[in-house]
Design an enzyme around this catalytic site. Sequence first.
Site, short mmCIF file in Angstrom:
data_model
loop_
_atom_site.label_atom_id
_atom_site.label_comp_id
_atom_site.label_asym_id
_atom_site.label_seq_id
_atom_site.Cartn_x
_atom_site.Cartn_y
_atom_site.Cartn_z
N GLY A 177 0.81 -1.21 0.00
CA GLY A 177 0.00 0.00 0.00
C GLY A 177 0.84 1.26 0.00
O GLY A 177 1.99 1.27 -0.49
N THR A 197 -4.34 -2.95 -1.50
CA THR A 197 -4.95 -2.55 -0.23
C THR A 197 -6.47 -2.61 -0.34
O THR A 197 -7.03 -2.28 -1.39
CB THR A 197 -4.56 -1.13 0.24
OG1 THR A 197 -5.46 -0.71 1.26
CG2 THR A 197 -4.62 -0.09 -0.86
N ILE A 198 -7.09 -3.03 0.75
CA ILE A 198 -8.56 -3.00 0.74
C ILE A 198 -9.05 -1.56 0.84
O ILE A 198 -10.20 -1.28 0.57
CB ILE A 198 -9.17 -3.85 1.89
CG1 ILE A 198 -8.76 -3.30 3.26
CG2 ILE A 198 -8.80 -5.31 1.75
CD1 ILE A 198 -9.62 -3.84 4.41
N ASP A 199 -8.16 -0.65 1.23
CA ASP A 199 -8.58 0.75 1.45
C ASP A 199 -8.75 1.52 0.14
O ASP A 199 -9.43 2.54 0.11
CB ASP A 199 -7.54 1.49 2.30
CG ASP A 199 -7.49 0.96 3.72
OD1 ASP A 199 -8.26 0.04 4.04
OD2 ASP A 199 -6.68 1.47 4.52
O1 F6P Z 1 -4.51 -0.55 5.31
C1 F6P Z 1 -5.36 -1.61 5.39
C2 F6P Z 1 -5.98 -1.70 6.74
O2 F6P Z 1 -6.80 -2.84 6.73
C3 F6P Z 1 -6.74 -0.48 7.22
O3 F6P Z 1 -8.01 -0.39 6.69
C4 F6P Z 1 -6.73 -0.68 8.71
O4 F6P Z 1 -6.84 0.56 9.36
C5 F6P Z 1 -5.39 -1.27 8.94
O5 F6P Z 1 -5.02 -1.92 7.75
C6 F6P Z 1 -5.36 -2.25 10.08
O6 F6P Z 1 -4.04 -2.65 10.27
P1 F6P Z 1 -3.53 -3.87 11.13
O7 F6P Z 1 -3.67 -5.09 10.32
O8 F6P Z 1 -2.12 -3.55 11.40
O9 F6P Z 1 -4.39 -3.94 12.36
#
Ligand code: F6P
Length: 353
Positions: free
Chosen positions: A107, A130-132
Amino acid sequence: MKKIGILTSGGDCPGLNATIRGVAKSCYEIMDNAEIIGIQNGYYGLINNIAREMKPSDFSGILTLGGTILGSKRQPFKMLSMDEEKIKAMKDTYKKLKLDCLLTLGGCGTHKTANLLSTEGLNVIGLPKTIDNDIFGTDYTFGYYTAIDIATECIDRLHTTATSHSRVMVCEIMGNKVGWLTLSAGIAGGADIILIPEIPYDIDKLISAVTKRAENGKSFSIIAVAEGAYDVNEAKMKKKERAKKREEEHIITATNRIVAQIQNATGMDTRACVPGHILRGGSPNAFDRILATKLGAKAAELIKEENFGKTVALVNNKITTNKLSDIAGITKFIEEDNQLLLTAKDIGIHFGV
Ligand code: F6P
């Protein structure tokens, strides 16, 4: 012989393995002698030289597999404070492994590091994951559409229970900086209210939207709230100040606060649902498998052409490339005139403002 290093960095998402497979199959197909080196756990593996030679059979049967066969880690550093030592370690590993190029699947953070390594003279190609969906310069990232499907199913299921119990259901959807996933799943799942970081909400207006629905005979409401949503008061604060305030309130996201505020103000039974990492797990959908394969094949083409310092992208439904230096460090937010947002407004979805 071309020696290609490949790593997956940051949060995982569906489609990483499909992309790795796309790269590998295409490399074996279009190059006489491609050797692929799998670097374990993202940049951590590059810093610490944790890598293995991969065989064509390693890429079989992974098209539908969720997660990443290479493992992933959040970057162990922030770009600005990235020390010389780590950069040197990554360059040393690249040299020790005798790589001709490095493919980084990740990402925004991953792309920043990829660009840095590229400016340091390494041959780097980025692939947007990225899912975002917040990577600048590409319409969609792989993983995004699968996560939309999962988030939509969550909202669908909340609908039936919300209707049965005449409840307000607040569904928190991942996306700490942007609201793409929440907006898309909110539309697809028929959410009544959508809260995203790009549009700070006013709690009074949000509450009156719920009340108005109840007055109009809608005894339930579905609110899709992005993990990173904040209210108009928080919008006036600097990021650090906002984080401190939330720490004092013992909250990380706004979801539970919204639930309490609606419950207290309306007396309506209100519940939170946080699918969290479920949105990132499991098999990629058909769209993401195809996108991943197309992006992977394009990356192989770039390797063959020795066209480095690029990231593969989807622009207006065409596979193309961006310069890493043009997109690294830029977040793709939902703009005011975004068609998805306008459509949501057109059909009366409330944004808490
Ligand atoms: O960037 C992708 C994502 O899934 C975000 O939507 C979320 O805030 C973050 O990663 C969560 O991260 P982690 O897996 O470190 O908890």
